[in-house]
Design an enzyme around this catalytic site. Structure first.
Site, PDB file in Angstrom:
ATOM      1  N   PHE A 224      31.256  56.920 -25.451  1.00 52.57           N
ATOM      2  CA  PHE A 224      30.773  56.401 -26.800  1.00 52.57           C
ATOM      3  C   PHE A 224      31.830  55.401 -27.349  1.00 52.57           C
ATOM      4  CE2 PHE A 224      30.553  56.900 -31.502  1.00 52.57           C
ATOM      5  CZ  PHE A 224      29.489  56.224 -31.870  1.00 52.57           C
ATOM      6  N   GLY A 225      31.129  54.156 -27.587  1.00 55.74           N
ATOM      7  CA  GLY A 225      31.837  52.813 -28.169  1.00 55.74           C
ATOM      8  C   GLY A 225      31.577  52.453 -29.643  1.00 55.74           C
ATOM      9  N   TYR A 226      32.432  52.783 -30.666  1.00 51.50           N
ATOM     10  CA  TYR A 226      32.191  52.394 -31.912  1.00 51.50           C
ATOM     11  C   TYR A 226      32.702  51.386 -32.667  1.00 51.50           C
ATOM     12  CZ  TYR A 226      36.541  55.054 -32.651  1.00 51.50           C
ATOM     13  OH  TYR A 226      37.823  55.416 -32.669  1.00 51.50           O
ATOM     14  N   GLY A 227      33.815  50.721 -31.799  1.00 49.58           N
ATOM     15  CA  GLY A 227      34.498  49.552 -32.327  1.00 49.58           C
ATOM     16  C   GLY A 227      34.279  48.502 -31.265  1.00 49.58           C
ATOM     17  N   SER A 228      35.451  47.765 -30.693  1.00 49.37           N
ATOM     18  CA  SER A 228      35.420  46.930 -29.942  1.00 49.37           C
ATOM     19  C   SER A 228      34.628  47.218 -28.398  1.00 49.37           C
ATOM     20  CB  SER A 228      36.868  46.262 -29.312  1.00 49.37           C
ATOM     21  OG  SER A 228      37.385  47.120 -28.613  1.00 49.37           O
TER      22      SER A 228
ATOM     23  N   GLU B 170      43.535  51.667 -25.667  1.00 51.32           N
ATOM     24  CA  GLU B 170      43.692  52.674 -26.856  1.00 51.32           C
ATOM     25  C   GLU B 170      44.907  53.499 -27.147  1.00 51.32           C
ATOM     26  OE1 GLU B 170      40.715  52.394 -28.215  1.00 51.32           O
ATOM     27  OE2 GLU B 170      39.294  51.787 -26.898  1.00 51.32           O
TER      28      GLU B 170
END
Length: 248
Positions: free
Chosen positions: A40-44, A133
């Site tokens: 799951f990606g929510y930023g870059s 990260e």
């Protein structure tokens, strides 16, 4: 749109991630059965994937909220002047840090993109993801919900308020000014923010009604206070080998 291609790897046996819960992830980020993994990606990760995938789908997670409260000392800022990037926080964590935010008024979901990654690719790319990260983020599993209501367990990197690089809340105007002036090895903090903002705006157009909450109020408020871009900026801040790996 392709189908789910079968079940993807989830949290370890006996540690379900249902009801919007958060479950710890295996050290390798993949289960022993070599099933595909949803990331799951929510930023870059939304606009700069950095990992091979076989499928991507817009989705949201419940019970976790996007906030520009995490410091970036290694990508969009420096150790002396960290930038601001996103993390996912629970409503309870937000309310403790900003008592003026009533718990019932805090949004309850965050939109992003789920990428289905083959187990062997996830193993091969995990070191790069962890480097990307590295400043305060831990791996956990969350439930990702697709617009059609189907759900998968997805791996996500989340930085909690107790990590050393957590900056915490400020008013939208202060955060916008901070983002505007910050630059790191991977480029200007403003670039990161704007790419995320416009990616979420495009996602809002894709998913449409009744999902009208893709661009969360927190991001909208910062965008509204973002100073005008300097027309004399030649973009010298963006570039390095770290940019090839990606940034948070």
């Amino acid at each position: 749109m392709a189908d789910l291609g079968g079940a993807a790897a989830g949290p370890p046996p006996g540690v379900p991630a249902d009801g919007g819960g958060i479950a710890p992830a295996p050290a390798a980020g993949v289960a022993a059965d070599d099933e595909d993994v949803w990331l799951f990606g929510y930023g870059s990760l939304i606009f700069k994937h950095g990992v091979p995938f076989v499928e991507e789908r817009d989705c949201f997670v419940e019970g976790l909220v996007r906030r520009f409260w995490q410091g970036s000392p290694d990508h969009r800022g420096t150790h002396e002047a960290p930038g601001r990037v996103v993390t996912l926080l629970t409503a309870e964590e937000i309310a403790r840090l900003r008592p003026e935010d009533e718990l019932h008024e805090i949004e309850t979901r965050t939109w992003g993109v789920a990428f289905r990654v083959r187990a062997e690719d996830m193993r091969a790319e995990m070191a790069k993801l962890e480097y990307r990260e590295k400043a305060g983020y831990d791996k956990v599993f969350v439930d990702a919900v697709f617009p059609d209501g189907s759900t998968v367990s997805a791996l996500v990197f989340r930085a909690t308020p107790d990590n050393d690089h957590f900056l915490g809340p400020r008013c939208a105007e202060e955060m916008a000014a901070h983002i505007h002036r910050s630059v790191g090895p991977s480029g200007p903090n403003r670039e990161y923010f704007c790419k995320l903002y416009y990616a979420l705006e495009a996602m809002q157009e894709r998913v449409g009604e009744p999902h009208d909450d893709v661009l969360d109020p927190h991001v909208r408020a910062i965008f509204a206070h973002l100073p005008p871009e300097d027309p004399n900026d030649d973009g010298d801040g963006a570039a390095s080998v770290e940019d090839q790996i990606g940034d948070q």
